[in-house]
Scaffold this motif. Structure first.
Motif, short mmCIF file in Angstrom:
data_model
loop_
_atom_site.label_atom_id
_atom_site.label_comp_id
_atom_site.label_asym_id
_atom_site.label_seq_id
_atom_site.Cartn_x
_atom_site.Cartn_y
_atom_site.Cartn_z
N THR A 1 0.96 -1.18 0.13
CA THR A 1 0.20 0.29 0.13
C THR A 1 0.97 1.41 0.00
O THR A 1 1.84 1.68 1.11
N ILE A 2 1.36 2.09 -1.23
CA ILE A 2 1.26 3.76 -0.76
C ILE A 2 0.04 4.80 -0.52
O ILE A 2 -0.91 4.07 -1.56
N GLY B 1 1.52 -2.18 -11.72
CA GLY B 1 -0.17 -2.81 -11.31
C GLY B 1 -0.46 -2.66 -9.77
O GLY B 1 -1.43 -3.31 -9.70
N TYR B 2 -0.91 -1.39 -9.58
CA TYR B 2 -1.14 -1.16 -8.22
C TYR B 2 -3.05 -0.15 -8.65
O TYR B 2 -2.94 0.11 -9.74
N HIS C 1 -7.53 -5.97 0.39
CA HIS C 1 -6.08 -6.72 0.19
C HIS C 1 -5.66 -6.13 -1.45
O HIS C 1 -5.72 -7.98 -1.71
N GLU C 2 -5.48 -5.45 -1.79
CA GLU C 2 -4.74 -5.66 -3.43
C GLU C 2 -3.66 -4.49 -3.48
O GLU C 2 -3.41 -3.56 -1.88
N LYS C 3 -2.91 -4.67 -3.79
CA LYS C 3 -1.93 -3.68 -3.96
C LYS C 3 -2.54 -2.10 -4.39
O LYS C 3 -3.52 -1.80 -5.52
N GLU D 1 2.98 -3.76 4.56
CA GLU D 1 4.13 -3.06 4.26
C GLU D 1 3.66 -1.63 3.43
O GLU D 1 2.62 -1.79 1.61
N PHE D 2 3.95 -0.23 3.39
CA PHE D 2 3.91 1.02 3.07
C PHE D 2 4.69 1.81 3.41
O PHE D 2 5.44 1.72 3.79
#
Length: 459
Positions: free
Chosen positions: A157-158, A232-233, A290-292, A352-353
């Motif tokens: 995640t960003i 791919g986000y 729950h995904e990029k 993880e971000f």
């Protein structure tokens, strides 16, 4: 005196008098705004065209008693001119009219060049604005031209938080005396202390931050959203700044590239004054997926009226520089809490971000009274471009303040690192001379006015 003579002459013809009265009336209403903003500047002109009802309403409420007294006095003079001109007109002979014409000719000659220049500037600004709208419209259907070298995303995640009107000098994490950022002061991450925005106004700054540009020509199709998709986000854009206007703006066009878009204010801005904290509910809902993903959050932040930005948040400062300034400091304190909430949510979920924050532009102090501070938009002072920029990650091991000179024009270089993409489209040289858009030209940041304020001395 010149206005008085004009009214005397105008009394000879109602076709002249009525338009003159209307124009004078409009100029009186415009005068308070002209004290703080120059309509012939690109940023002010663009902001005027793309403003909404609430911003107009809030600007009116932000005017001081002195501003209102000027307007009332001007109306009084207008009425006095009209009445006196009517009384004196019948006593004036032709020979006196000759003298008046000479005075008027001298007056008009003295201001003619400036009036013509301003009208020419406004005409060109509108022409350029129309051309830019056509480019924005065309870019909506244009594919990107990213030339990808490698694609190795590492974060699930960003989050990119876009602040509004936040000046770096008032954040305690960068050394301001009052504790405006208690969370950021202690958290691990990279804090860039020498970052500048590309422009001094939102409509000009954000497109130049989130999209590539060259020689002030923006390549709208190559932007942060399309770059994230290349990695791919899934992309989200949630905003507390209203979708305004009958057509797309540069910012709304960029936002439209996202997979999911949410505007909290839409067009009914006045009756729907949403708190930035309401964006947290949308973020929490999106974050459950729950995904990029890359989530862009556009805050209303510290946009004037500062006190209106707080809603139920307390005014936590009581400096000697006025209520408005104390509210401004409190909006920064509120931003700090907003960021901490998102950070702790991401951390709690063991994601993880990367959390990225920057402000679109800063504000300068327009007050000459050392006991009062009035912060406004502009593009002539370094204060208008000195903004916070920091990156917080789940695996940061220390709190690091980085003094490297960075321009918002190079923001995508840092963003591409976070999404794990290397591309030929972005320059690797980040230490080049920093340019900013001031007026309609790119000029060196060092050429801007540097103003050291006694109330902003660092520790």
């Amino acid at each position: 005196m010149s206005l008085f003579f004009i009214y005397i002459l105008a009394k000879k013809n109602r076709l002249i008098y009525i338009p003159l009265a209307i124009v004078t009336f409009l100029l009186i209403l415009y005068y308070p705004a002209s004290i703080y903003f120059d309509i012939t500047k690109q940023g002010v002109f663009l902001s005027t065209l793309e403003t909404n009802k609430s911003e107009v309403f809030e600007f009116i409420l932000s005017l001081t008693l002195h501003d209102y007294l000027i307007v009332l006095f001007s109306f009084f003079i207008l009425v006095l001119h009209s009445y006196t001109a009517t009384q004196l007109h019948s006593f004036i002979r032709n020979k006196y009219l000759t003298y008046i014409f000479l005075v008027l000719f001298s007056y008009i000659y003295s201001i003619n060049d400036q009036i013509s220049l301003n009208l020419f500037k406004i005409h060109n600004l509108y022409k350029n604005y129309s051309n830019e709208l056509n480019k924005i419209k065309d870019a909506k259907n244009q594919p990107d031209t990213w030339n990808i070298i490698s694609n190795e995303p590492s974060k699930e995640t960003i989050v990119v938080i876009i602040g509004e009107s936040v000046s770096k000098k008032y954040l305690s994490v960068y050394g301001y005396n009052d504790n405006t950022t208690p969370f950021l002061n202690k958290i691990n991450g990279r804090f860039f202390s020498n970052y500048i925005s590309p422009a001094g106004f939102t409509a000009l700054s954000i497109p130049r931050t989130l999209a590539t540009s060259q020689n002030n020509i923006i390549n709208y199709e190559n932007n942060a959203i399309s770059l994230a998709k290349k990695a791919g986000y899934k992309t989200y854009w949630i905003s507390n700044q209203g979708f305004i206007g009958e057509h797309d703006t540069a910012i709304s066009m960029l936002a439209s590239k996202s997979d999911y878009i949410s505007y909290q204010t839409d067009r009914d801005y006045i009756n729907n004054k949403n708190d930035d904290f309401k964006l947290l509910d949308i973020f929490n809902s999106i974050n459950k997926n729950h995904e990029k993903k890359v989530i862009f959050i556009h805050m209303l932040g510290s946009h004037p009226d500062f006190c209106a930005r707080l809603h139920n948040y307390n005014v936590v400062f009581s400096s000697a520089y006025g209520k408005n300034f104390n509210c401004y400091l409190s909006t920064i304190h509120k931003m700090d809490y907003f960021v901490s909430n998102i950070y702790h949510t991401l951390n709690k979920n063991k994601q993880e971000f990367s959390l990225i924050y920057f402000s679109d532009h800063g504000l300068k102090n327009s007050s000459h009274d050392i006991h009062k501070i009035r912060l406004i938009h502009d593009d002539t002072h370094q204060d208008n471009f000195d903004v916070p920029f920091f990156i917080l990650k789940d695996n940061d091991q220390r709190h690091e303040v980085i003094d490297k000179k960075i321009s918002g024009f190079n923001f995508l270089n840092y963003f591409s690192e976070e999404v794990g993409i290397t591309t030929k489209n972005l320059s690797n040289n980040r230490a080049t001379q920093r340019m900013v858009l001031s007026g309609e030209e790119l000029i060196p940041y060092e050429n801007l006015i540097l103003k050291q304020d006694i109330y902003a001395i660092k520790k």
